[in-house]
Design a protein around this motif. Sequence first.
Motif, PDB file in Angstrom:
ATOM      1  N   ARG A 162       0.421   1.421  -2.848  1.00  0.00           N
ATOM      2  CA  ARG A 162      -0.883   0.820  -3.169  1.00  0.00           C
ATOM      3  C   ARG A 162      -1.445   0.179  -1.898  1.00  0.00           C
ATOM      4  NH1 ARG A 162      -3.515  -0.257  -7.764  1.00  0.00           N
ATOM      5  NH2 ARG A 162      -1.716   0.496  -8.942  1.00  0.00           N
ATOM      6  N   GLU A 163      -2.488   0.792  -1.338  1.00  0.00           N
ATOM      7  CA  GLU A 163      -2.988   0.386  -0.029  1.00  0.00           C
ATOM      8  C   GLU A 163      -3.768  -0.928  -0.060  1.00  0.00           C
ATOM      9  OE1 GLU A 163      -4.932   3.661   1.939  1.00  0.00           O
ATOM     10  OE2 GLU A 163      -3.240   5.023   1.581  1.00  0.00           O
ATOM     11  N   SER A 164      -4.159  -1.377  -1.243  1.00  0.00           N
ATOM     12  CA  SER A 164      -4.865  -2.659  -1.340  1.00  0.00           C
ATOM     13  C   SER A 164      -3.939  -3.845  -1.106  1.00  0.00           C
ATOM     14  CB  SER A 164      -5.525  -2.792  -2.712  1.00  0.00           C
ATOM     15  OG  SER A 164      -4.564  -2.678  -3.752  1.00  0.00           O
ATOM     16  N   LEU A 165      -2.625  -3.626  -1.147  1.00  0.00           N
ATOM     17  CA  LEU A 165      -1.665  -4.715  -0.920  1.00  0.00           C
ATOM     18  C   LEU A 165      -1.443  -4.870   0.587  1.00  0.00           C
ATOM     19  CD1 LEU A 165       0.859  -3.925  -3.797  1.00  0.00           C
ATOM     20  CD2 LEU A 165      -0.884  -5.720  -3.750  1.00  0.00           C
ATOM     21  N   ARG A 166      -2.440  -5.395   1.266  1.00  0.00           N
ATOM     22  CA  ARG A 166      -2.390  -5.513   2.719  1.00  0.00           C
ATOM     23  C   ARG A 166      -1.452  -6.621   3.190  1.00  0.00           C
ATOM     24  NH1 ARG A 166      -6.604  -3.234   5.898  1.00  0.00           N
ATOM     25  NH2 ARG A 166      -5.448  -4.185   7.621  1.00  0.00           N
ATOM     26  N   HIS A 167      -1.234  -7.644   2.348  1.00  0.00           N
ATOM     27  CA  HIS A 167      -0.467  -8.817   2.798  1.00  0.00           C
ATOM     28  C   HIS A 167       1.043  -8.644   2.642  1.00  0.00           C
ATOM     29  CE1 HIS A 167      -4.199 -10.963   3.289  1.00  0.00           C
ATOM     30  NE2 HIS A 167      -4.531 -10.710   2.049  1.00  0.00           N
ATOM     31  N   GLY A 168       1.484  -7.755   1.747  1.00  0.00           N
ATOM     32  CA  GLY A 168       2.916  -7.567   1.552  1.00  0.00           C
ATOM     33  C   GLY A 168       3.241  -7.114   0.135  1.00  0.00           C
ATOM     34  N   ARG A 202       5.624 -10.699   9.386  1.00  0.00           N
ATOM     35  CA  ARG A 202       4.634 -10.464   8.333  1.00  0.00           C
ATOM     36  C   ARG A 202       5.065 -11.137   7.031  1.00  0.00           C
ATOM     37  NH1 ARG A 202       4.259  -5.599   4.782  1.00  0.00           N
ATOM     38  NH2 ARG A 202       2.146  -5.524   3.887  1.00  0.00           N
ATOM     39  N   THR A 203       6.378 -11.082   6.735  1.00  0.00           N
ATOM     40  CA  THR A 203       6.877 -11.668   5.489  1.00  0.00           C
ATOM     41  C   THR A 203       6.742 -13.185   5.488  1.00  0.00           C
ATOM     42  OG1 THR A 203       8.440  -9.846   5.192  1.00  0.00           O
ATOM     43  CG2 THR A 203       8.882 -11.863   3.982  1.00  0.00           C
ATOM     44  N   THR A 204       7.136 -13.839   6.598  1.00  0.00           N
ATOM     45  CA  THR A 204       7.040 -15.300   6.636  1.00  0.00           C
ATOM     46  C   THR A 204       5.589 -15.755   6.564  1.00  0.00           C
ATOM     47  OG1 THR A 204       7.080 -15.302   9.069  1.00  0.00           O
ATOM     48  CG2 THR A 204       9.192 -15.541   7.938  1.00  0.00           C
ATOM     49  N   GLN A 205       4.702 -15.053   7.236  1.00  0.00           N
ATOM     50  CA  GLN A 205       3.281 -15.415   7.178  1.00  0.00           C
ATOM     51  C   GLN A 205       2.728 -15.232   5.772  1.00  0.00           C
ATOM     52  OE1 GLN A 205       0.942 -13.654  10.412  1.00  0.00           O
ATOM     53  NE2 GLN A 205       2.810 -13.512  11.619  1.00  0.00           N
ATOM     54  N   PHE A 206       3.162 -14.180   5.101  1.00  0.00           N
ATOM     55  CA  PHE A 206       2.725 -13.935   3.731  1.00  0.00           C
ATOM     56  C   PHE A 206       3.169 -15.071   2.808  1.00  0.00           C
ATOM     57  CE2 PHE A 206       4.208 -12.028  -0.381  1.00  0.00           C
ATOM     58  CZ  PHE A 206       2.965 -11.888  -0.969  1.00  0.00           C
ATOM     59  N   MET A 207       4.440 -15.466   2.889  1.00  0.00           N
ATOM     60  CA  MET A 207       4.969 -16.472   1.982  1.00  0.00           C
ATOM     61  C   MET A 207       4.393 -17.863   2.245  1.00  0.00           C
ATOM     62  SD  MET A 207       6.725 -14.697  -0.043  1.00  0.00           S
ATOM     63  CE  MET A 207       7.367 -16.061  -1.031  1.00  0.00           C
ATOM     64  N   VAL A 214      -0.091 -15.430  -4.629  1.00  0.00           N
ATOM     65  CA  VAL A 214      -0.511 -15.396  -6.035  1.00  0.00           C
ATOM     66  C   VAL A 214      -1.352 -14.149  -6.308  1.00  0.00           C
ATOM     67  CG1 VAL A 214      -1.920 -16.543  -7.783  1.00  0.00           C
ATOM     68  CG2 VAL A 214      -0.395 -17.897  -6.329  1.00  0.00           C
ATOM     69  N   ALA A 215      -2.319 -13.867  -5.436  1.00  0.00           N
ATOM     70  CA  ALA A 215      -3.182 -12.707  -5.635  1.00  0.00           C
ATOM     71  C   ALA A 215      -2.387 -11.403  -5.596  1.00  0.00           C
ATOM     72  CB  ALA A 215      -4.281 -12.686  -4.576  1.00  0.00           C
ATOM     73  N   ALA A 218      -0.250 -11.075  -8.766  1.00  0.00           N
ATOM     74  CA  ALA A 218      -1.148 -10.812  -9.896  1.00  0.00           C
ATOM     75  C   ALA A 218      -1.594  -9.359  -9.900  1.00  0.00           C
ATOM     76  CB  ALA A 218      -2.357 -11.748  -9.825  1.00  0.00           C
ATOM     77  N   GLU A 219      -1.902  -8.810  -8.724  1.00  0.00           N
ATOM     78  CA  GLU A 219      -2.313  -7.407  -8.650  1.00  0.00           C
ATOM     79  C   GLU A 219      -1.164  -6.486  -9.057  1.00  0.00           C
ATOM     80  OE1 GLU A 219      -4.015  -4.082  -5.453  1.00  0.00           O
ATOM     81  OE2 GLU A 219      -4.066  -6.210  -4.934  1.00  0.00           O
ATOM     82  N   ILE A 220       0.045  -6.800  -8.608  1.00  0.00           N
ATOM     83  CA  ILE A 220       1.206  -5.999  -8.983  1.00  0.00           C
ATOM     84  C   ILE A 220       1.417  -6.044 -10.491  1.00  0.00           C
ATOM     85  CG2 ILE A 220       3.733  -5.873  -8.815  1.00  0.00           C
ATOM     86  CD1 ILE A 220       3.414  -6.850  -5.892  1.00  0.00           C
ATOM     87  N   PHE A 221       1.264  -7.223 -11.081  1.00  0.00           N
ATOM     88  CA  PHE A 221       1.442  -7.378 -12.530  1.00  0.00           C
ATOM     89  C   PHE A 221       0.418  -6.537 -13.292  1.00  0.00           C
ATOM     90  CE2 PHE A 221       0.923  -9.439 -16.628  1.00  0.00           C
ATOM     91  CZ  PHE A 221       2.234  -9.727 -17.000  1.00  0.00           C
ATOM     92  N   ARG A 222      -0.839  -6.639 -12.901  1.00  0.00           N
ATOM     93  CA  ARG A 222      -1.896  -5.902 -13.598  1.00  0.00           C
ATOM     94  C   ARG A 222      -1.719  -4.386 -13.460  1.00  0.00           C
ATOM     95  NH1 ARG A 222      -5.268  -9.766 -10.808  1.00  0.00           N
ATOM     96  NH2 ARG A 222      -5.712 -11.525 -12.182  1.00  0.00           N
TER      97      ARG A 222
END
Length: 278
Positions: A162-168, A202-207, A214-215, A218-222
Amino acid sequence: MSRVSIVIPCYNAGELLREAVDSALAQTHADTEVVVVDDGSTDPRTAEVLASLADPRVTVIRQANAGPAAARNRAIAAATGEFILPLDADDRFDPTYAAKALAQMQRDPSLGIVYCDAMKFGAESGIWQLPAFSLREMAVDNVIFCSSLFRKADWAAVGGYRESLRHGMEDYEFWLRILSLGRGVAKIPEPLFFYRIQERSRTTQFMEHRPNVVATYAEIFRANLPFFAQHAEVLFEHRFQQYRELDHFRYRYGKLDQWIEKRGGWIKRFAQFIRRRL
C-alpha cells in the motif's frame, strides 16, 4: 530451478548499500537476481555506489522519490523471479537465507511467508526478540519483518504494498493481506537476517510522531476490516489487559508518592548529604 528476486529499495543509503547488495549476490541459491530501485536519492555517494553495480545479476531502476512501498512495488514489477525476498539498503543476509527459505516454501505449497530469526547489529547487537508468529499476535501488531520470502503471484493477487503508507508499517499491512488469502507462515530457527540498528532511522522517526502513528494504524485497520473483525476478541482482550496493567502501576506509583510525601524531609536531607559528599 526457481528464481529468487532480492528487491532493494534505496534512498540515500550511501556506503551501506554496497554491503546489502554484496550479501544479496553472495546467496548460495544459484538462480538469484537483485533489483535495486533508487527512490530519488540525492546523496552523491549513493549515486557513485549505484553506478558501480556492474554485476549482470543486478538491475538498477531510478524513480522520483515515492517512498519504500512504491519502490518495492516497482522492483517487484520488474523482477523475473517466482519468489521475492525484500532487503532494505542498510541490512544484510546470511548467504544461505534465500536457499533455506525457498526450500521451506517449496516443501509446503500452503505457505505464503517464510522468515527466520534475526540478529541486530550496529548501535545494538544480539538476537532481535520478536513474539512468535500467530494470527492473534498479528491482530495486535506486526511480528514478521519485511525481509521475508513470498510469492510474486501473491503480491499481484493482493495488489502489492500500500503506497499511501509513506511513514511506515507498509510491510505489516502487506502481510495482513497475504494472510487473508489463507496462506501459512513458517519460520526458520536460524539468524539468517541481519538488521542494522541506527541511532536515527525511519522507524524511530515514525514512532516519535504520534499523529503519523495513529493515522497509519487507522489506515491499516480500515483496509483490513475483515481480518480485524475476525480477531475482535483478541483486540479487546489486549486493550483491557493494558487497562489492568495501567491501573496496577497507578496504584503502585500512588503508594510510592504517599511514601515519599510522608518522608519528604528525610529524603531531601539525604540528597543534600550525598551532594556534599560528591
